[in-house]
Design a protein around this motif. Structure first.
Motif, mmCIF file in Angstrom:
data_model
loop_
_atom_site.group_PDB
_atom_site.id
_atom_site.type_symbol
_atom_site.label_atom_id
_atom_site.label_comp_id
_atom_site.label_asym_id
_atom_site.label_seq_id
_atom_site.Cartn_x
_atom_site.Cartn_y
_atom_site.Cartn_z
ATOM 1 N N LEU A 60 0.838 -1.200 0.000
ATOM 2 C CA LEU A 60 0.000 0.000 0.000
ATOM 3 C C LEU A 60 0.870 1.246 0.000
ATOM 4 C CD1 LEU A 60 -2.505 -1.154 2.765
ATOM 5 C CD2 LEU A 60 -2.990 -1.032 0.313
ATOM 6 N N THR A 76 -2.713 0.575 -4.234
ATOM 7 C CA THR A 76 -2.062 -0.723 -4.042
ATOM 8 C C THR A 76 -0.761 -0.789 -4.837
ATOM 9 O OG1 THR A 76 -3.333 -1.635 -5.879
ATOM 10 C CG2 THR A 76 -4.233 -1.941 -3.671
ATOM 11 N N LEU A 86 -6.610 -5.655 3.543
ATOM 12 C CA LEU A 86 -5.585 -4.700 3.093
ATOM 13 C C LEU A 86 -4.888 -4.044 4.283
ATOM 14 C CD1 LEU A 86 -7.548 -4.984 0.569
ATOM 15 C CD2 LEU A 86 -6.670 -2.742 -0.085
ATOM 16 N N ILE A 146 -8.247 6.346 2.970
ATOM 17 C CA ILE A 146 -9.119 5.761 1.940
ATOM 18 C C ILE A 146 -10.274 6.718 1.639
ATOM 19 C CG2 ILE A 146 -10.577 3.804 1.305
ATOM 20 C CD1 ILE A 146 -8.892 2.078 3.186
ATOM 21 N N ASN A 154 -13.931 -0.840 -3.457
ATOM 22 C CA ASN A 154 -13.295 -2.155 -3.578
ATOM 23 C C ASN A 154 -12.903 -2.757 -2.235
ATOM 24 O OD1 ASN A 154 -11.263 -0.337 -3.173
ATOM 25 N ND2 ASN A 154 -10.320 -0.567 -5.197
ATOM 26 N N VAL A 155 -13.179 -2.047 -1.151
ATOM 27 C CA VAL A 155 -13.039 -2.647 0.181
ATOM 28 C C VAL A 155 -14.265 -2.296 1.018
ATOM 29 C CG1 VAL A 155 -10.497 -2.542 0.228
ATOM 30 C CG2 VAL A 155 -11.815 -0.663 1.210
ATOM 31 N N ALA A 174 -10.992 -6.713 0.922
ATOM 32 C CA ALA A 174 -11.254 -6.542 -0.517
ATOM 33 C C ALA A 174 -12.593 -7.170 -0.897
ATOM 34 C CB ALA A 174 -10.129 -7.191 -1.316
ATOM 35 N N ILE A 178 -8.274 -6.958 -6.385
ATOM 36 C CA ILE A 178 -7.758 -5.601 -6.598
ATOM 37 C C ILE A 178 -6.376 -5.725 -7.248
ATOM 38 C CG2 ILE A 178 -7.159 -3.398 -5.510
ATOM 39 C CD1 ILE A 178 -9.031 -4.098 -3.201
ATOM 40 N N GLU A 183 -6.608 2.609 -6.934
ATOM 41 C CA GLU A 183 -6.915 3.360 -5.720
ATOM 42 C C GLU A 183 -7.947 2.574 -4.909
ATOM 43 O OE1 GLU A 183 -7.747 7.573 -6.041
ATOM 44 O OE2 GLU A 183 -8.118 7.713 -3.872
ATOM 45 N N VAL A 184 -7.797 2.642 -3.617
ATOM 46 C CA VAL A 184 -8.693 1.912 -2.713
ATOM 47 C C VAL A 184 -9.818 2.847 -2.276
ATOM 48 C CG1 VAL A 184 -8.805 0.623 -0.536
ATOM 49 C CG2 VAL A 184 -6.701 0.566 -1.903
#
Ligand code: SAM
Length: 207
Positions: A60, A76, A86, A146, A154-155, A174, A178, A183-184
């Motif tokens: 990360l 990521t 994550l 985030i 995505n999380v 997750a 991913i 980008e998270v």
């Protein structure tokens, strides 16, 4: 508190959005049980427990967000398969009332880094306002960076009673595979129409 083995998915995540005069109220979502054996395994996962204690998450990096005007975000540098953890949303777990008081004390436009959640009958939050945190003064913590996306998150957060931790821990898991360089995002769970339309000016909440 729920029994030590009970982990839950949180509903929408609750950050006050800025630009609202410090007044946006944040919606709390529902909860649903997760697969018990998987959760039980998570709670005893020594590597995971070590990462939470030492904030030694890998794969990360914090960089400028791809969302216009969002400031920094989390990206990521390795692939994360669906279902993997994550990082945690690191901070002080405190009563939600204390979190709300903190939000009210923020200056207009000041971003909040507070994540509200329910644990059994308790309303709690992770206060991640301090950067760096008191317990890891030489480290960056990732969860607080985030950004929000309701449509392409995505999380999602899961509340977990990790072994050796007196207080619940919020893990970010997750929701799909991913890839490197993504980008998270998680869904803050707030819409522009929430709380009597306090967020009506924040178009990014629709994203
Ligand atoms: C918890 S912080 C997220 C990390 C923050 N971007 C930073 O640089 O530290 C929440 C704040 O980020 C910004 N933000 C989050 N998601 C956004 C989005 N999709 N578009 C624009 N701004 C966003 C808002 O200012 C929000 O109050």
């Amino acid at each position: 508190m729920e029994p030590a083995t009970a982990c839950s998915a949180t509903g929408p995540q609750l950050h006050r959005a800025d630009g609202l005069d410090g007044k946006l109220r944040l919606r709390r979502g529902g909860r649903r049980a997760l697969d018990a054996p998987a959760l039980s395994a998570l709670e005893k996962d020594e590597e995971l427990i070590r990462h939470v204690a030492q904030q030694s998450w890998t794969g990360l990096v914090i960089a400028e967000s791809r969302k216009h005007g969002a400031g920094r975000g989390l990206f990521t540098t390795k692939a994360f398969p669906k279902g993997s953890i994550l990082c945690d949303y690191h901070g002080k777990v405190v009563d939600a009332a204390e979190g709300r008081r903190l939000i009210e004390s923020l200056k207009p436009g000041e971003a909040s880094y507070i994540y509200f959640f329910r644990k059994g009958a308790q309303d709690l939050c992770v206060n991640s306002q301090s950067d760096p945190c008191e317990c890891h003064p030489s480290l960056v913590t990732f969860g607080r960076r985030i950004n929000h996306s309701a449509k392409s998150f995505n999380v999602k957060g899961i509340v977990c009673d990790l072994q050796g931790h007196a207080l619940p821990v919020l893990l970010l898991k997750a929701t799909r595979d991913i890839k490197v360089g993504e980008e998270v995002y998680f869904d803050y769970g707030v819409t522009r129409r929430s709380f009597g339309g306090e967020g009506m000016g924040l178009s990014w909440l629709d994203d």
